[in-house]
Design a protein around this motif. Structure first.
Motif, PDB file in Angstrom:
ATOM      1  N   PRO A  27       2.944   4.742  11.877  1.00 54.82           N
ATOM      2  CA  PRO A  27       3.589   4.997  10.578  1.00 54.82           C
ATOM      3  C   PRO A  27       3.828   3.699   9.800  1.00 54.82           C
ATOM      4  CG  PRO A  27       5.192   5.166  12.369  1.00 54.82           C
ATOM      5  CD  PRO A  27       3.864   4.913  13.007  1.00 54.82           C
ATOM      6  N   LEU A  28       3.518   3.744   8.515  1.00 58.19           N
ATOM      7  CA  LEU A  28       3.871   2.630   7.636  1.00 58.19           C
ATOM      8  C   LEU A  28       5.236   2.898   7.017  1.00 58.19           C
ATOM      9  CD1 LEU A  28       0.727   1.741   5.495  1.00 58.19           C
ATOM     10  CD2 LEU A  28       1.811   0.382   7.282  1.00 58.19           C
ATOM     11  N   GLY A  29       5.447   4.148   6.666  1.00 60.73           N
ATOM     12  CA  GLY A  29       6.693   4.540   6.033  1.00 60.73           C
ATOM     13  C   GLY A  29       7.439   5.511   6.922  1.00 60.73           C
ATOM     14  N   ILE A  71       0.814  -1.221   0.000  1.00 60.50           N
ATOM     15  CA  ILE A  71       0.000   0.000   0.000  1.00 60.50           C
ATOM     16  C   ILE A  71       0.852   1.278   0.000  1.00 60.50           C
ATOM     17  CG2 ILE A  71      -0.210   0.029   2.524  1.00 60.50           C
ATOM     18  CD1 ILE A  71      -3.098   1.022   2.127  1.00 60.50           C
ATOM     19  N   CYS A  72       2.105   1.182   0.448  1.00 61.59           N
ATOM     20  CA  CYS A  72       2.965   2.365   0.578  1.00 61.59           C
ATOM     21  C   CYS A  72       3.291   2.979  -0.775  1.00 61.59           C
ATOM     22  CB  CYS A  72       4.291   1.996   1.226  1.00 61.59           C
ATOM     23  SG  CYS A  72       4.163   1.666   2.963  1.00 61.59           S
ATOM     24  N   GLN A  73       3.297   4.288  -0.843  1.00 63.40           N
ATOM     25  CA  GLN A  73       3.736   4.972  -2.058  1.00 63.40           C
ATOM     26  C   GLN A  73       4.896   5.913  -1.740  1.00 63.40           C
ATOM     27  OE1 GLN A  73      -0.500   6.071  -3.246  1.00 63.40           O
ATOM     28  NE2 GLN A  73       0.308   5.336  -5.202  1.00 63.40           N
ATOM     29  N   CYS A  74       5.691   5.514  -0.767  1.00 59.91           N
ATOM     30  CA  CYS A  74       6.806   6.354  -0.322  1.00 59.91           C
ATOM     31  C   CYS A  74       7.735   6.703  -1.484  1.00 59.91           C
ATOM     32  CB  CYS A  74       7.604   5.648   0.763  1.00 59.91           C
ATOM     33  SG  CYS A  74       6.635   5.072   2.156  1.00 59.91           S
ATOM     34  N   GLY A  75       7.978   5.749  -2.363  1.00 61.57           N
ATOM     35  CA  GLY A  75       8.891   5.980  -3.473  1.00 61.57           C
ATOM     36  C   GLY A  75       8.415   7.105  -4.376  1.00 61.57           C
ATOM     37  N   GLU A  76       7.121   7.127  -4.651  1.00 58.49           N
ATOM     38  CA  GLU A  76       6.558   8.172  -5.501  1.00 58.49           C
ATOM     39  C   GLU A  76       6.679   9.534  -4.815  1.00 58.49           C
ATOM     40  OE1 GLU A  76       4.917   7.296  -8.634  1.00 58.49           O
ATOM     41  OE2 GLU A  76       6.222   5.633  -8.079  1.00 58.49           O
ATOM     42  N   VAL A  77       6.500   9.519  -3.496  1.00 57.54           N
ATOM     43  CA  VAL A  77       6.587  10.772  -2.744  1.00 57.54           C
ATOM     44  C   VAL A  77       8.030  11.268  -2.712  1.00 57.54           C
ATOM     45  CG1 VAL A  77       6.284  11.823  -0.459  1.00 57.54           C
ATOM     46  CG2 VAL A  77       4.516  10.320  -1.387  1.00 57.54           C
ATOM     47  N   VAL A  78       8.968  10.359  -2.469  1.00 53.13           N
ATOM     48  CA  VAL A  78      10.377  10.752  -2.397  1.00 53.13           C
ATOM     49  C   VAL A  78      10.880  11.270  -3.748  1.00 53.13           C
ATOM     50  CG1 VAL A  78      12.706   9.815  -2.162  1.00 53.13           C
ATOM     51  CG2 VAL A  78      11.007   9.311  -0.440  1.00 53.13           C
ATOM     52  N   LEU A  90       8.718   8.260   6.121  1.00 60.04           N
ATOM     53  CA  LEU A  90       8.375   9.660   5.854  1.00 60.04           C
ATOM     54  C   LEU A  90       7.366  10.189   6.863  1.00 60.04           C
ATOM     55  CD1 LEU A  90       7.898   9.430   1.998  1.00 60.04           C
ATOM     56  CD2 LEU A  90       9.602  10.828   3.166  1.00 60.04           C
ATOM     57  N   MET A  91       6.689   9.252   7.534  1.00 58.49           N
ATOM     58  CA  MET A  91       5.688   9.639   8.523  1.00 58.49           C
ATOM     59  C   MET A  91       6.295   9.668   9.927  1.00 58.49           C
ATOM     60  SD  MET A  91       2.592  10.649   8.545  1.00 58.49           S
ATOM     61  CE  MET A  91       1.272  10.162   7.433  1.00 58.49           C
ATOM     62  N   VAL A  92       7.569   9.275  10.041  1.00 59.75           N
ATOM     63  CA  VAL A  92       8.179   9.161  11.362  1.00 59.75           C
ATOM     64  C   VAL A  92       8.934  10.420  11.756  1.00 59.75           C
ATOM     65  CG1 VAL A  92       9.903   7.951  12.748  1.00 59.75           C
ATOM     66  CG2 VAL A  92       8.380   6.654  11.248  1.00 59.75           C
TER      67      VAL A  92
HETATM   68  S1  SF4 Z   1       5.035   7.493   4.753  1.00 54.66           S
HETATM   69 FE1  SF4 Z   1       2.923   6.726   4.735  1.00 54.66          FE
HETATM   70  S2  SF4 Z   1       1.706   8.357   3.817  1.00 54.66           S
HETATM   71 FE2  SF4 Z   1       3.850   8.768   3.340  1.00 54.66          FE
HETATM   72  S3  SF4 Z   1       4.150   7.850   1.339  1.00 54.66           S
HETATM   73 FE3  SF4 Z   1       4.804   6.329   2.833  1.00 54.66          FE
HETATM   74  S4  SF4 Z   1       2.967   5.098   3.215  1.00 54.66           S
HETATM   75 FE4  SF4 Z   1       2.289   6.956   2.161  1.00 54.66          FE
END
Ligand code: SF4
Lengths: 391, 92
Positions: A348-350, A320-327, A352-354
């Motif tokens: 936090p899953l990723g 479910i994580c899209q951290c790569g797209e965000v980074v 980036l949320m920590v």
């Molecule tokens: S840290 Fe959480 S909200 Fe941010 S991209 Fe990763 S999974 Fe999605």
């Protein structure tokens, strides 16, 4: 205007903003999208959110939050390695506080601590070394994490341990380097970054020469910046001025701290202790060639990987994580399907949320409370911008 | 961990190991000064403002820069975090 009460020198801020407007008016703009300026460093991301800079600048400029927060790109497999070492009998596992909450496939270091492992937060690798001196019957492992900013401190600590012959101290090395990462970002054919605000404290160590390929090969401005809000606005203006003038160069807005050639003593310590790894895993970005370092064989005794025969874990990010797209700057945090639902600062899953320097945590913190964030964190839905197409 | 916090060098503790006392917003902390020291001239550093990263002085700055940096770190909520980390470091 809001900046009046936030800036140390509001008049100066106003002047820089006026210059930004004036420069924008006479420069070529990308077709059908705002101008994308990536701030590479997580500290800059934090400043941009705290001071609501995205709201201050014209709509035609968008800050893209880069990969420069070492905690945010820590892969799950490496967290598992930490947990494995922390659960090794007799080990005191030490780490910077930020890394304690990053989830791995068997939970975070904090979870391991709750299960009984001796995990301790340290402010400095020197404190980990001190623990080793004070506990000769225990193995003290320090998790050496970070970009070039923290590399000299871990290298010097390791040299000190070697010098004193401290036999119960070792480091798990997760140092990563900024230049290969920028190369990887720029070699992506979907990269739509028009200019960069470069990291101040990494550059304080490595100097500015290494960035030259960015203007020379990719034709993009790169301005090394300080952390004050005014520094960031000034640097943004310097990027725009280059674009308006049809030129691209490495410029140093933060010369009061960043010497052109970096810090010689720091570079010597790094070269003495570390060598390139063939490849290094990044959360969300996958493996990037030569983007990390390991401890040289001459210091094998102080290398926790060798000392404990660690077989590094390789764990895929949750589906479910899209951290790569965000980074990569292709998605805004709130466009991630897990944002604020499965993934929150409490769960936090990723990474980036920590960390407070993580874009997702920043959106969550500032977006939810006062809107002094990227404009639209609250008023745009996840779909109305055709998110993936933006990349 | 990535933002430097300003502190003032008050005393050299151990010239061989490049260790000094640094005062950071009222908290005293042992710091390594290898990266800002000229060999043999450590005493020149006493009184200097430096940017600290995880217990290492990484850059000499002037007093005005130190004050501005502290102001920004304070606004970011980083000063209290850093000081807490210094105080709680290595506790079980
Ligand atoms: S840290 Fe959480 S909200 Fe941010 S991209 Fe990763 S999974 Fe999605």
């Amino acid at each position: 205007m809001k900046y009046a009460d936030e800036f140390r020198d509001p008049a100066l801020a106003k002047k820089v903003l006026a210059r930004i407007d004036e420069t924008l008016a006479r420069m070529p703009m990308p077709e059908g999208r705002p101008l994308h300026v990536m701030e590479v460093c997580g500290g800059h991301t934090h400043s941009i959110f705290r001071y609501g800079l995205q709201k201050l600048v014209p709509d035609s400029i968008e800050f893209v939050h880069g990969p420069g927060c070492p905690v945010c790109v820590l892969p799950m497999g490496r967290v598992d390695d930490c947990v494995t070492l922390a659960e090794h009998p007799g080990v005191i596992f030490t780490t910077f506080g930020d890394a304690m909450r990053v989830p791995g496939s068997r939970g975070s270091l904090l979870d391991a601590k709750a299960r009984g492992a001796d995990v301790r937060m340290v402010y400095s690798p020197l404190d980990a070394l001190e623990l080793a001196r004070g506990n000769p019957d225990r193995e003290v492992v320090f998790f050496a994490l970070g970009f070039e900013t923290t590399m000299p401190s871990t290298a010097l600590t390791l040299l000190q341990a070697a010098d004193e012959g401290i036999g119960n101290f070792s480091m798990l090395c997760q140092h990563i380097t900024i230049i290969p990462t920028l190369k990887a970002l720029l070699s992506d054919p979907h990269c739509l970054i028009d200019g960069f605000i470069g990291p101040g404290h990494v550059s304080m160590v490595i100097g500015n020469a290494g960035y030259r390929f960015i203007p020379e090969r990719h034709g993009k401005p790169f301005v090394v910046a300080g952390f004050e809000p005014l520094d960031l606005l000034q640097s943004l203006w310097m990027v725009l001025a280059q674009l308006a003038g049809g030129r691209a160069a490495v410029e140093n807005q933060y010369a009061r701290v960043v010497p052109e050639d970096g810090n010689p003593a720091a570079l010597r310590a790094i070269a003495e202790v570390y060598e390139d790894r063939e490849s290094c895993d990044w959360r969300g970005l996958g493996a990037i060639d030569r983007s990390g370092v390991r401890i040289r064989a001459a210091y094998a005794d102080l290398d926790a990987e060798r000392r404990f025969g660690l077989v590094p874990a390789d764990v895929a990010d949750p589906e479910i994580c899209q951290c790569g797209e965000v980074v990569r700057g292709r998605l805004k945090p709130f466009q991630c399907r897990a944002f604020g639902r499965e993934c929150t600062p409490a769960t936090p899953l990723g990474a980036l949320m920590v960390s407070s320097e993580g874009a997702c945590a920043a959106y969550h913190q500032y977006g939810a409370t006062d809107g002094a964030t990227d404009r639209g964190a609250s008023d745009r839905s996840a779909t109305d911008r055709g998110a993936p197409a933006r990349g | 961990m990535c933002l430097g916090i300003p502190g003032r060098i008050t005393e050299i503790i151990d010239a061989d190991r490049f260790l000094a006392w640094v005062e950071v917003s009222g908290v005293r902390r042992k710091v390594n000064v290898t990266c800002v020291a000229e060999p043999g001239r450590l005493d020149d550093l006493v009184g200097a403002w430096v940017l600290l990263h995880v217990g290492f002085a990484m850059s000499v700055i002037d007093e005005a820069e130190a004050a501005r940096t502290l102001e920004v770190l304070d606004a970011l909520g980083e000063v209290q975090d850093e000081l807490a980390a210094m105080r709680e470091s290595a506790r079980p």
